[in-house]
Design an enzyme around this catalytic site. Structure first.
Site, PDB file in Angstrom:
ATOM      1  N   HIS A  26      -4.206  10.944   5.066  1.00  0.00           N
ATOM      2  CA  HIS A  26      -3.121  10.497   5.732  1.00  0.00           C
ATOM      3  C   HIS A  26      -2.331  11.361   6.963  1.00  0.00           C
ATOM      4  O   HIS A  26      -1.578  10.852   7.805  1.00  0.00           O
ATOM      5  CB  HIS A  26      -1.966  10.086   4.666  1.00  0.00           C
ATOM      6  CG  HIS A  26      -1.588  11.380   3.819  1.00  0.00           C
ATOM      7  ND1 HIS A  26      -1.005  12.229   4.064  1.00  0.00           N
ATOM      8  CD2 HIS A  26      -1.828  11.574   2.476  1.00  0.00           C
ATOM      9  CE1 HIS A  26      -0.747  13.002   3.458  1.00  0.00           C
ATOM     10  NE2 HIS A  26      -1.251  12.694   2.435  1.00  0.00           N
ATOM     11  N   HIS A  51      -5.382   6.911   7.394  1.00  0.00           N
ATOM     12  CA  HIS A  51      -5.014   5.944   6.404  1.00  0.00           C
ATOM     13  C   HIS A  51      -3.438   6.006   6.667  1.00  0.00           C
ATOM     14  O   HIS A  51      -2.558   7.055   6.911  1.00  0.00           O
ATOM     15  CB  HIS A  51      -5.206   6.264   5.095  1.00  0.00           C
ATOM     16  CG  HIS A  51      -6.467   6.095   4.374  1.00  0.00           C
ATOM     17  ND1 HIS A  51      -6.987   5.800   3.397  1.00  0.00           N
ATOM     18  CD2 HIS A  51      -7.654   6.280   5.293  1.00  0.00           C
ATOM     19  CE1 HIS A  51      -8.163   5.859   3.189  1.00  0.00           C
ATOM     20  NE2 HIS A  51      -8.722   5.813   4.281  1.00  0.00           N
ATOM     21  N   GLU A  72       0.697   5.620   0.416  1.00  0.00           N
ATOM     22  CA  GLU A  72       0.213   6.950   0.691  1.00  0.00           C
ATOM     23  C   GLU A  72       0.714   8.085  -0.373  1.00  0.00           C
ATOM     24  O   GLU A  72       1.883   7.930  -0.632  1.00  0.00           O
ATOM     25  CB  GLU A  72       0.285   7.490   2.107  1.00  0.00           C
ATOM     26  CG  GLU A  72      -0.638   6.371   3.089  1.00  0.00           C
ATOM     27  CD  GLU A  72      -1.983   6.274   2.842  1.00  0.00           C
ATOM     28  OE1 GLU A  72      -2.478   7.343   1.954  1.00  0.00           O
ATOM     29  OE2 GLU A  72      -2.467   5.146   3.220  1.00  0.00           O
ATOM     30  N   ASP A 108      -2.769  -0.217   6.465  1.00  0.00           N
ATOM     31  CA  ASP A 108      -3.642  -0.771   5.489  1.00  0.00           C
ATOM     32  C   ASP A 108      -3.062  -2.096   4.871  1.00  0.00           C
ATOM     33  O   ASP A 108      -3.940  -2.599   4.700  1.00  0.00           O
ATOM     34  CB  ASP A 108      -3.759   0.406   4.464  1.00  0.00           C
ATOM     35  CG  ASP A 108      -4.280   1.612   4.843  1.00  0.00           C
ATOM     36  OD1 ASP A 108      -5.155   1.609   6.201  1.00  0.00           O
ATOM     37  OD2 ASP A 108      -4.774   2.510   4.148  1.00  0.00           O
ATOM     38  N   ASP A 153      -7.134  17.633   0.409  1.00  0.00           N
ATOM     39  CA  ASP A 153      -7.900  16.376   0.637  1.00  0.00           C
ATOM     40  C   ASP A 153      -6.973  15.114   1.038  1.00  0.00           C
ATOM     41  O   ASP A 153      -7.395  14.426   1.919  1.00  0.00           O
ATOM     42  CB  ASP A 153      -8.694  16.143  -0.528  1.00  0.00           C
ATOM     43  CG  ASP A 153      -9.795  17.098  -0.959  1.00  0.00           C
ATOM     44  OD1 ASP A 153     -10.115  17.802   0.142  1.00  0.00           O
ATOM     45  OD2 ASP A 153     -10.300  17.141  -2.031  1.00  0.00           O
ATOM     46  N   ASP A 175       0.889  -1.125   0.082  1.00  0.00           N
ATOM     47  CA  ASP A 175       0.237   0.267  -0.071  1.00  0.00           C
ATOM     48  C   ASP A 175       0.845   1.443   0.025  1.00  0.00           C
ATOM     49  O   ASP A 175       1.919   1.226   0.364  1.00  0.00           O
ATOM     50  CB  ASP A 175      -0.822   0.122   1.326  1.00  0.00           C
ATOM     51  CG  ASP A 175      -1.973   1.104   0.846  1.00  0.00           C
ATOM     52  OD1 ASP A 175      -2.772   1.220   0.105  1.00  0.00           O
ATOM     53  OD2 ASP A 175      -1.998   2.073   1.953  1.00  0.00           O
TER      54      ASP A 175
END
Length: 240
Positions: A57, A152, A9, A157, A52, A7
């Site tokens: 995160h 997140h 970010e 994750d 956003d 994963d």
């Protein structure tokens, strides 16, 4: 089989628009067993995150300012991923960002390094069509505890995705596997006892008059809704 649950970010949503990776989480699983050999990296993107994305995160420009650049962590990342199956939720997003970073370094795409890529979002859509299949939605549906996911985070994750994957694919676990989950043995060594189903006296419940009437009412309502196109109402079934 060596799998890496992967994963990222990012600073935003557009890899080709200049957004960059800021965090990478990798969780290793071998033969469906977590090994604890994970990789977690923060990366200085040399740019600010979109508002956003920052709300998602929480990784600020100041926090990332002293972290290594992607070029510095690339050799370590590629070595860790080499030859593994990457398991990613919404794989095109993460793969697109990784390939954009590798392209800046004039390196080949990540698919030239790993064995293959498995997208759990596609798996979930096939298993649960028409339902929400985000990671949070799957955690709720499959009873994976994600109460610590306030923001997140790539490693968290990836860990959640590993749990979700095990539950998505638990039907693939053989009933004759041992507790360790080791399926490397020769399947010919296992024998399943045959069961003569004729020895069972299975009860056959009968619907009551009230239940039959309720069923007929539902059929009539369906017939009305479909404009008289109930496929099961053929001449054969009516005459029967």
């Amino acid at each position: 089989m060596r799998q890496i649950f992967f994963d990222t970010e990012t600073t935003g949503l557009l890899a080709e628009g200049g957004d960059r990776i800021i965090e990478i989480g990798c969780v290793e699983m071998i033969n469906r067993q977590l090994t604890g050999n994970n990789l977690h990296l923060y990366i200085n993107p040399q740019r600010a995150s979109h508002e956003d994305a920052l709300r998602v995160h929480g990784l600020t420009e100041a926090f990332l300012s002293d972290k290594p650049l992607f070029a510095q962590i690339a050799p370590q990342l590629l070595e860790f991923l080499a030859g593994a199956e990457l398991v990613i939720h919404n794989a095109p997003f993460d793969i697109g960002f990784v390939n954009a970073e590798l392209k800046r370094l004039r390196r080949p795409p990540i698919t030239d390094v790993v064995d293959n890529v498995l997208d759990t979002l596609l798996m979930a859509r096939n298993m649960f069509p028409g339902k929400a299949n985000s990671l949070d939605a799957l955690c709720r549906r499959l009873e994976v505890d994600n109460s610590n996911r306030k923001l997140h985070g790539a490693l968290l994750d990836a860990e959640l995705l590993a749990e979700v994957y095990i539950r998505l694919t638990r039907g693939q676990d053989s009933l004759v596997m041992d507790d360790s989950g080791d399926s490397s043995g020769d399947s010919a060594d296992f024998r399943v006892a045959a069961v003569d189903l004729r020895s069972f006296d299975l009860p056959v419940p009968q619907a009551s008059e009230e239940e039959l009437a309720a069923h007929e009412k539902v059929l009539l309502e369906l017939d009305k809704t479909s404009g008289g196109k109930r496929v099961w109402m053929t001449e054969k079934t009516i005459s029967a």
